[in-house]
Design a protein around this motif. Structure first.
Motif, mmCIF file in Angstrom:
data_model
loop_
_atom_site.group_PDB
_atom_site.id
_atom_site.type_symbol
_atom_site.label_atom_id
_atom_site.label_comp_id
_atom_site.label_asym_id
_atom_site.label_seq_id
_atom_site.Cartn_x
_atom_site.Cartn_y
_atom_site.Cartn_z
ATOM 1 N N LYS A 60 0.806 -1.227 0.000
ATOM 2 C CA LYS A 60 0.000 0.000 0.000
ATOM 3 C C LYS A 60 0.842 1.281 0.000
ATOM 4 C CE LYS A 60 -4.075 1.915 0.075
ATOM 5 N NZ LYS A 60 -4.997 1.723 -1.041
ATOM 6 N N PRO A 61 1.860 1.417 0.891
ATOM 7 C CA PRO A 61 2.627 2.673 0.877
ATOM 8 C C PRO A 61 3.251 2.968 -0.486
ATOM 9 C CG PRO A 61 3.181 1.375 2.823
ATOM 10 C CD PRO A 61 2.332 0.502 1.941
ATOM 11 N N TRP A 62 3.744 1.948 -1.162
ATOM 12 C CA TRP A 62 4.369 2.140 -2.478
ATOM 13 C C TRP A 62 3.326 2.491 -3.522
ATOM 14 C CZ3 TRP A 62 8.954 2.863 -1.072
ATOM 15 C CH2 TRP A 62 9.525 2.105 -0.058
ATOM 16 N N ARG A 63 2.155 1.872 -3.427
ATOM 17 C CA ARG A 63 1.110 2.173 -4.401
ATOM 18 C C ARG A 63 0.600 3.609 -4.222
ATOM 19 N NH1 ARG A 63 -3.293 -1.202 -3.535
ATOM 20 N NH2 ARG A 63 -2.428 -2.004 -1.609
ATOM 21 N N VAL A 64 0.473 4.050 -2.956
ATOM 22 C CA VAL A 64 0.022 5.426 -2.688
ATOM 23 C C VAL A 64 1.079 6.416 -3.168
ATOM 24 C CG1 VAL A 64 -0.475 7.102 -0.860
ATOM 25 C CG2 VAL A 64 -1.508 4.824 -0.778
ATOM 26 N N LEU A 65 2.359 6.128 -2.879
ATOM 27 C CA LEU A 65 3.452 7.010 -3.311
ATOM 28 C C LEU A 65 3.485 7.128 -4.832
ATOM 29 C CD1 LEU A 65 5.843 8.715 -2.364
ATOM 30 C CD2 LEU A 65 7.261 6.663 -2.533
ATOM 31 N N PRO A 72 -0.982 13.613 -9.172
ATOM 32 C CA PRO A 72 -1.087 14.466 -7.972
ATOM 33 C C PRO A 72 -2.517 14.843 -7.612
ATOM 34 C CG PRO A 72 0.595 15.283 -9.472
ATOM 35 C CD PRO A 72 -0.117 14.168 -10.187
ATOM 36 N N ALA A 73 -3.402 14.925 -8.579
ATOM 37 C CA ALA A 73 -4.807 15.282 -8.286
ATOM 38 C C ALA A 73 -5.496 14.205 -7.457
ATOM 39 C CB ALA A 73 -5.562 15.508 -9.588
ATOM 40 N N ALA A 74 -4.938 12.998 -7.442
ATOM 41 C CA ALA A 74 -5.552 11.893 -6.706
ATOM 42 C C ALA A 74 -5.486 12.103 -5.203
ATOM 43 C CB ALA A 74 -4.878 10.577 -7.078
ATOM 44 N N ILE A 75 -4.632 13.029 -4.757
ATOM 45 C CA ILE A 75 -4.506 13.264 -3.311
ATOM 46 C C ILE A 75 -5.846 13.733 -2.729
ATOM 47 C CG2 ILE A 75 -3.755 15.707 -3.347
ATOM 48 C CD1 ILE A 75 -1.631 14.741 -1.223
ATOM 49 N N ARG A 76 -6.672 14.405 -3.542
ATOM 50 C CA ARG A 76 -7.980 14.879 -3.059
ATOM 51 C C ARG A 76 -8.902 13.723 -2.701
ATOM 52 N NH1 ARG A 76 -9.609 18.616 -7.733
ATOM 53 N NH2 ARG A 76 -7.740 17.783 -8.654
ATOM 54 N N SER A 77 -8.732 12.592 -3.397
ATOM 55 C CA SER A 77 -9.620 11.459 -3.124
ATOM 56 C C SER A 77 -9.040 10.526 -2.056
ATOM 57 C CB SER A 77 -9.884 10.668 -4.406
ATOM 58 O OG SER A 77 -8.707 10.027 -4.845
ATOM 59 N N LEU A 78 -7.811 10.807 -1.605
ATOM 60 C CA LEU A 78 -7.153 9.903 -0.645
ATOM 61 C C LEU A 78 -7.899 9.840 0.687
ATOM 62 C CD1 LEU A 78 -4.778 8.029 -0.113
ATOM 63 C CD2 LEU A 78 -3.480 10.016 0.701
ATOM 64 N N ALA A 83 -10.951 6.929 4.726
ATOM 65 C CA ALA A 83 -12.076 6.923 5.678
ATOM 66 C C ALA A 83 -13.048 5.780 5.404
ATOM 67 C CB ALA A 83 -12.799 8.268 5.624
ATOM 68 N N SER A 84 -13.231 5.434 4.134
ATOM 69 C CA SER A 84 -14.203 4.387 3.798
ATOM 70 C C SER A 84 -13.593 2.988 3.782
ATOM 71 C CB SER A 84 -14.839 4.678 2.433
ATOM 72 O OG SER A 84 -13.879 4.551 1.407
#
Ligand SMILES: [Zn+2]
Length: 98
Positions: A60-65, A72-78, A83-84
């Motif tokens: 997960k950490p590598w996939r998020v990085l 970079p726009a994906a950070i808004r959906s993180l 939370a879900s």
């Protein structure tokens, strides 16, 4: 998640509609909708799910990085996704235990 597909049923001797039952990204069961014969079934779904989940947690950490650097726009959906996550994992577990 359940998906329907036309596959060859050895019991019916012809191509019939089958239900493919996925839990997470793992195929849990394939069942003929005509005769209910189970062509393939993961008979230890919780163990399979735990193994899959272990791999998802480790990577997960590598996939998020990677997602943050390539999209970079994906950070808004993180935050909504984080939370879900407990609800989504609980839904997958309920689907396994049905
Ligand atoms: Zn069949």
């Amino acid at each position: 998640m359940k998906v329907k597909s036309s596959l060859m049923c050895q019991n019916c001797g012809r191509q019939t509609s089958h239900e493919l039952h996925y839990v997470g990204s793992s195929l849990h069961e394939i069942r003929c909708l005509q005769c209910s014969t189970e062509t393939w079934g993961h008979h230890h779904p919780v163990a399979g799910y735990v193994g899959e989940m272990r791999g998802r947690i480790v990577t997960k950490p590598w996939r998020v990085l990677r997602e943050m650097t390539t999209e970079p726009a994906a950070i808004r959906s993180l935050l909504p996704r984080v939370a879900s996550k407990p609800v989504r994992v609980a839904s997958e577990l309920i689907e396994i235990l049905r």
